[in-house]
Design an enzyme around this catalytic site. Structure first.
Site, PDB file in Angstrom:
ATOM      1  N   HIS A   1      10.998  -9.525   0.541  1.00  0.00           N
ATOM      2  CA  HIS A   1      10.684  -8.105   0.354  1.00  0.00           C
ATOM      3  C   HIS A   1      11.954  -7.264   0.544  1.00  0.00           C
ATOM      4  O   HIS A   1      12.842  -7.631   1.314  1.00  0.00           O
ATOM      5  CB  HIS A   1       9.613  -7.695   1.370  1.00  0.00           C
TER       6      HIS A   1
ATOM      7  N   PHE B   1       6.659   1.962  -4.333  1.00  0.00           N
ATOM      8  CA  PHE B   1       8.048   2.166  -3.915  1.00  0.00           C
ATOM      9  C   PHE B   1       8.619   3.530  -4.289  1.00  0.00           C
ATOM     10  O   PHE B   1       9.727   3.873  -3.884  1.00  0.00           O
ATOM     11  CB  PHE B   1       8.970   1.052  -4.452  1.00  0.00           C
TER      12      PHE B   1
ATOM     13  N   ASP C   1       0.852  -1.185   0.000  1.00  0.00           N
ATOM     14  CA  ASP C   1       0.000   0.000   0.000  1.00  0.00           C
ATOM     15  C   ASP C   1       0.889   1.236   0.000  1.00  0.00           C
ATOM     16  O   ASP C   1       2.104   1.134   0.160  1.00  0.00           O
ATOM     17  CB  ASP C   1      -1.011  -0.002   1.153  1.00  0.00           C
TER      18      ASP C   1
ATOM     19  N   TYR D   1       2.968   4.750   0.788  1.00  0.00           N
ATOM     20  CA  TYR D   1       3.611   5.344   1.959  1.00  0.00           C
ATOM     21  C   TYR D   1       2.585   6.198   2.702  1.00  0.00           C
ATOM     22  O   TYR D   1       1.762   6.869   2.085  1.00  0.00           O
ATOM     23  CB  TYR D   1       4.793   6.219   1.527  1.00  0.00           C
TER      24      TYR D   1
END
Length: 220
Positions: free
Chosen positions: A187, A78, A65, A67
């Site tokens: 991740h 990202f 989701d 920031y």
């Protein structure tokens, strides 16, 4: 329901906008944005689709989701706007790109340059409340973004899907591995990057796959 989204994606996903879940999602998002601070700005909620039209997609990088702190979210997974400090996950992504390509890490965290080359920077959930990670999960966004992934899988060929972490990795069931390349790893967050993200070779493998199918590589 009238939704402002890039035209090619509107054609591909038009059926989703008429489903009850999307009407409920739209009501929820409007309420959240009208009663508190949410990210990204409303005009950027569908930025990933606007920057990378359906037929231009060559790579999908799936985030969870947006920031949730001020000034960071810009509707691309990202990515942060130019001038914003690099979040830890993005620093690790840049470290891996540098290790694989030898290119120095750029000072800017704006990944629009990737998106314009055909990298769909898609979050599974497209909005979030300020300071509350995952606050808009399980409201319908995941159904919508799953539909986008499934549509790419069914209607396109030779797309590279980068699925980092368990949540993204679960989306592999939506993708036809005989038509596309699915790359999974840990991740890039500091908590897990050293358990399989750093050194995964995804950026190099992606470009090798694209080249093998007559497609131009991504300039990471």
């Amino acid at each position: 329901m009238r939704v402002k989204i890039e035209e090619s994606w509107l054609r591909e996903l038009s059926a989703e906008f008429e489903k009850p879940y999307f009407a409920a999602l739209a009501d929820f998002v409007r309420g959240e944005y009208s009663h508190g601070e949410c990210y990204p700005p409303g005009r950027l909620i569908f930025n990933a689709f606007a920057t990378t039209p359906f037929q231009a997609v060559r790579v999908v990088i799936l985030g969870q989701d947006p920031y949730h702190e001020p000034g960071q979210a810009m509707g691309l997974s990202f990515s942060v706007p130019d001038g914003v400090a690099l979040p830890p996950s993005l620093r690790n992504i840049y470290s891996e790109v540098e290790a694989e390509t030898g290119r120095p890490q750029p000072p800017s965290g704006d990944l629009t340059r990737w998106a314009r080359q055909g990298v769909l920077l898609l979050n599974a959930t497209l909005t979030v409340r300020r300071g509350q990670a995952a606050s808009h999960q399980r409201r319908g966004w995941e159904t919508f973004t799953d539909a986008a992934i499934s549509r790419l899988s069914a209607r396109r060929e030779h797309v590279v899907f980068m699925l980092w972490g368990a949540s993204a990795g679960a989306k592999a069931t939506l993708i036809d591995g005989s038509r596309h390349l699915v790359l999974g790893s840990a991740h890039p967050s500091p908590l897990s990057a050293h358990r399989g993200f750093l050194g995964n070779g995804h950026f190099r493998t992606c470009n090798e796959y694209l080249a093998a199918h007559g497609l131009p590589p991504i300039e990471w």
